[in-house]
Design an enzyme around this catalytic site. Structure first.
Site, PDB file in Angstrom:
ATOM      1  N   TYR A   4       3.127  25.826 -13.032  1.00 28.99           N
ATOM      2  CA  TYR A   4       3.277  25.224 -14.357  1.00 28.99           C
ATOM      3  C   TYR A   4       1.927  25.172 -15.056  1.00 28.99           C
ATOM      4  O   TYR A   4       0.916  24.808 -14.454  1.00 28.99           O
ATOM      5  CB  TYR A   4       3.841  23.817 -14.191  1.00 28.99           C
ATOM      6  CG  TYR A   4       3.909  22.983 -15.441  1.00 28.99           C
ATOM      7  CD1 TYR A   4       4.704  23.355 -16.516  1.00 28.99           C
ATOM      8  CD2 TYR A   4       3.202  21.787 -15.535  1.00 28.99           C
ATOM      9  CE1 TYR A   4       4.782  22.567 -17.655  1.00 28.99           C
ATOM     10  CE2 TYR A   4       3.286  20.986 -16.660  1.00 28.99           C
ATOM     11  CZ  TYR A   4       4.073  21.382 -17.722  1.00 28.99           C
ATOM     12  OH  TYR A   4       4.143  20.596 -18.844  1.00 28.99           O
ATOM     13  N   ASP A  32      -5.064  15.838 -25.131  1.00 33.62           N
ATOM     14  CA  ASP A  32      -3.773  16.507 -25.320  1.00 33.62           C
ATOM     15  C   ASP A  32      -3.024  15.861 -26.489  1.00 33.62           C
ATOM     16  O   ASP A  32      -2.082  15.095 -26.304  1.00 33.62           O
ATOM     17  CB  ASP A  32      -2.964  16.395 -24.025  1.00 33.62           C
ATOM     18  CG  ASP A  32      -1.612  17.098 -24.112  1.00 33.62           C
ATOM     19  OD1 ASP A  32      -1.472  17.995 -24.959  1.00 33.62           O
ATOM     20  OD2 ASP A  32      -0.714  16.733 -23.335  1.00 33.62           O
ATOM     21  N   ASP A  59       4.152  24.533 -20.829  1.00 36.34           N
ATOM     22  CA  ASP A  59       4.243  23.500 -21.844  1.00 36.34           C
ATOM     23  C   ASP A  59       4.046  24.175 -23.204  1.00 36.34           C
ATOM     24  O   ASP A  59       3.036  24.838 -23.427  1.00 36.34           O
ATOM     25  CB  ASP A  59       3.134  22.481 -21.579  1.00 36.34           C
ATOM     26  CG  ASP A  59       3.152  21.281 -22.497  1.00 36.34           C
ATOM     27  OD1 ASP A  59       3.860  21.315 -23.523  1.00 36.34           O
ATOM     28  OD2 ASP A  59       2.429  20.318 -22.199  1.00 36.34           O
ATOM     29  N   ASP A 111       4.426  22.308 -26.094  1.00 37.22           N
ATOM     30  CA  ASP A 111       4.272  21.191 -27.023  1.00 37.22           C
ATOM     31  C   ASP A 111       5.504  21.033 -27.917  1.00 37.22           C
ATOM     32  O   ASP A 111       6.626  21.028 -27.438  1.00 37.22           O
ATOM     33  CB  ASP A 111       2.992  21.364 -27.845  1.00 37.22           C
ATOM     34  CG  ASP A 111       1.754  20.890 -27.085  1.00 37.22           C
ATOM     35  OD1 ASP A 111       1.893  20.376 -25.964  1.00 37.22           O
ATOM     36  OD2 ASP A 111       0.644  21.036 -27.622  1.00 37.22           O
ATOM     37  N   HIS A 154       8.912  24.459 -22.137  1.00 42.17           N
ATOM     38  CA  HIS A 154       9.605  23.250 -22.586  1.00 42.17           C
ATOM     39  C   HIS A 154       9.066  22.848 -23.948  1.00 42.17           C
ATOM     40  O   HIS A 154       7.878  22.973 -24.245  1.00 42.17           O
ATOM     41  CB  HIS A 154       9.540  22.110 -21.568  1.00 42.17           C
ATOM     42  CG  HIS A 154       8.192  21.512 -21.318  1.00 42.17           C
ATOM     43  ND1 HIS A 154       7.549  20.676 -22.205  1.00 42.17           N
ATOM     44  CD2 HIS A 154       7.375  21.588 -20.240  1.00 42.17           C
ATOM     45  CE1 HIS A 154       6.410  20.268 -21.702  1.00 42.17           C
ATOM     46  NE2 HIS A 154       6.266  20.818 -20.510  1.00 42.17           N
ATOM     47  N   GLU A 200       9.175  19.688 -26.876  1.00 42.42           N
ATOM     48  CA  GLU A 200       9.359  18.240 -26.928  1.00 42.42           C
ATOM     49  C   GLU A 200       9.704  17.778 -28.333  1.00 42.42           C
ATOM     50  O   GLU A 200       9.419  18.471 -29.322  1.00 42.42           O
ATOM     51  CB  GLU A 200       8.109  17.530 -26.422  1.00 42.42           C
ATOM     52  CG  GLU A 200       6.873  17.776 -27.257  1.00 42.42           C
ATOM     53  CD  GLU A 200       5.600  17.375 -26.535  1.00 42.42           C
ATOM     54  OE1 GLU A 200       4.943  16.426 -27.005  1.00 42.42           O
ATOM     55  OE2 GLU A 200       5.254  18.008 -25.515  1.00 42.42           O
ATOM     56  N   CYS A 218       0.343  12.085 -25.124  1.00 39.26           N
ATOM     57  CA  CYS A 218       0.806  12.204 -23.744  1.00 39.26           C
ATOM     58  C   CYS A 218       2.098  11.412 -23.613  1.00 39.26           C
ATOM     59  O   CYS A 218       2.219  10.302 -24.161  1.00 39.26           O
ATOM     60  CB  CYS A 218      -0.251  11.671 -22.783  1.00 39.26           C
ATOM     61  SG  CYS A 218       0.343  11.422 -21.096  1.00 39.26           S
ATOM     62  N   ARG A 235      12.533  18.725 -23.746  1.00 38.36           N
ATOM     63  CA  ARG A 235      11.953  17.453 -23.313  1.00 38.36           C
ATOM     64  C   ARG A 235      12.217  16.398 -24.378  1.00 38.36           C
ATOM     65  O   ARG A 235      11.982  16.645 -25.569  1.00 38.36           O
ATOM     66  CB  ARG A 235      10.454  17.610 -23.085  1.00 38.36           C
ATOM     67  CG  ARG A 235       9.714  16.292 -22.905  1.00 38.36           C
ATOM     68  CD  ARG A 235       8.248  16.504 -22.638  1.00 38.36           C
ATOM     69  NE  ARG A 235       7.430  15.467 -23.257  1.00 38.36           N
ATOM     70  CZ  ARG A 235       6.115  15.383 -23.144  1.00 38.36           C
ATOM     71  NH1 ARG A 235       5.456  16.284 -22.431  1.00 38.36           N
ATOM     72  NH2 ARG A 235       5.455  14.418 -23.758  1.00 38.36           N
ATOM     73  N   GLU A 275      11.286  12.462 -20.338  1.00 36.23           N
ATOM     74  CA  GLU A 275       9.916  12.007 -20.113  1.00 36.23           C
ATOM     75  C   GLU A 275       9.847  10.487 -19.999  1.00 36.23           C
ATOM     76  O   GLU A 275      10.527   9.751 -20.720  1.00 36.23           O
ATOM     77  CB  GLU A 275       9.016  12.474 -21.270  1.00 36.23           C
ATOM     78  CG  GLU A 275       7.553  12.092 -21.155  1.00 36.23           C
ATOM     79  CD  GLU A 275       6.830  12.776 -19.997  1.00 36.23           C
ATOM     80  OE1 GLU A 275       7.285  12.626 -18.843  1.00 36.23           O
ATOM     81  OE2 GLU A 275       5.812  13.443 -20.252  1.00 36.23           O
ATOM     82  N   ASN A 278       9.186  14.661 -14.304  1.00 37.38           N
ATOM     83  CA  ASN A 278       7.733  14.737 -14.391  1.00 37.38           C
ATOM     84  C   ASN A 278       7.122  13.681 -13.490  1.00 37.38           C
ATOM     85  O   ASN A 278       7.225  12.492 -13.764  1.00 37.38           O
ATOM     86  CB  ASN A 278       7.284  14.525 -15.839  1.00 37.38           C
ATOM     87  CG  ASN A 278       5.780  14.679 -15.992  1.00 37.38           C
ATOM     88  OD1 ASN A 278       5.089  15.114 -15.083  1.00 37.38           O
ATOM     89  ND2 ASN A 278       5.278  14.319 -17.167  1.00 37.38           N
TER      90      ASN A 278
END
Length: 293
Positions: free
Chosen positions: A40, A55, A82, A84, A109, A111, A119, A154, A184, A206
């Site tokens: 990942y 992040d 990821d 985002d 993924h 989100e 985060c 996500r 998440e 996660n």
């Protein structure tokens, strides 16, 4: 050979899988050597380790894809990335998916946060409307060329709108075409179990450290209804602590002699890199063709 996405799907169907974060290509090669089924690329690890930034959505699509391609080339393991918020609205998600797929990635993924994102285990997050997220997911599904390229949705709703809202969003995301759901920052084993019972299809957990979620084992998560577990920053955090302790030793003692036995040896590094294979190739290229390498 099956596509990266097909291999990722086959891995979690065969048995629940741990997916460690690989913050560089050599970490991915080591994960493959140790028998993991996938790796990942975390946005948090990429932002911090590669760019020295938090992040919060500061890196571009191009920067993500370039680093993903480096890791994908270094290992035969399927690479999950990821992505985002998809780097824009639904129309931007189309190009994002195309570039990640071209880079050799197995899946991404997306989100449901707004920018500037946070985060997933911190406060201060805001979410886009469910309709906007489902539009992004429909765009992602339509954009992929390989039907096995994995689209994971996500949702950060648990910390913003509550558990029930997270379930409702997840159901909508599945209906929009998401292959897997990523809830998440669930806050207990009981919540993980309830979420899995109320949302159909594959799910990924996660297991990041120092967050809101309990650190459950892969076996525990499997019993609760999850097909995969992410460990996005585990190796990165351990590596950074080792780097810090090494630099402190150099600063304080002026030599590395006291910690050499804690290091990966030159022979171990070269073996992992396949150094001797490259040497053999080099000799073969300059041979007259009468000898075998």
């Amino acid at each position: 050979m099956p596509s990266p996405g097909a291999r990722l799907r086959a891995a979690w169907v065969e048995q629940p899988i741990s997916i460690p974060g690989a913050f560089n290509a050599l970490t991915a090669k080591l994960a493959e050597r140790l028998g993991f089924s996938a790796v990942y690329l975390s946005g948090g690890a990429l932002s911090a380790g590669w760019a020295g930034l938090p992040d919060i959505g500061l890196l571009s699509l191009t920067e993500f894809v370039e680093q993903a391609a480096v890791i994908a080339r270094a290992t035969s393991l399927p690479l999950l990335c990821d992505a985002d918020t998809g780097f824009g609205e639904a129309i931007n998600v189309v190009r994002s998916i195309q570039l990640f797929e071209q880079a050799g990635v197995a899946g991404v993924h997306l989100e449901d946060q707004v920018l500037p994102k946070r985060c997933g285990h911190l406060t201060g997050k805001s979410l886009i409307e469910t309709s906007a997220m489902t539009a992004k997911l429909r765009a992602a599904v339509e954009a992929r060329r390989d039907p096995d390229f994995v689209i994971i949705a996500r949702t950060d709703a648990r910390s913003v709108e509550g558990f029930d809202a997270a379930v409702e969003r997840a159901r909508a995301y599945r209906a929009a075409g998401a292959d897997m759901i990523f809830p998440e920052a669930l806050e207990s084993a009981e919540e993980f179990e309830r979420f899995a019972a109320n949302v159909e299809g594959p799910k990924i957990a996660n297991m990041t450290e120092f967050g809101r979620s309990p650190l459950l084992t892969l076996d525990e998560l499997a019993r609760l209804g999850y097909q995969a577990a992410l460990f996005p920053l585990t190796a990165f955090r351990a590596a950074m602590r080792a780097v810090e302790l090494t630099l402190v030793e150099l600063r304080n003692s002026g030599t590395q002699r006291g910690i050499v036995d804690q290091m990966q040896t030159r022979a171990e590094l070269y073996e992992l890199l396949g150094y001797t294979d490259w040497e053999k190739r080099d000799r073969a290229y300059f041979s007259d063709g009468t000898t075998k390498s």
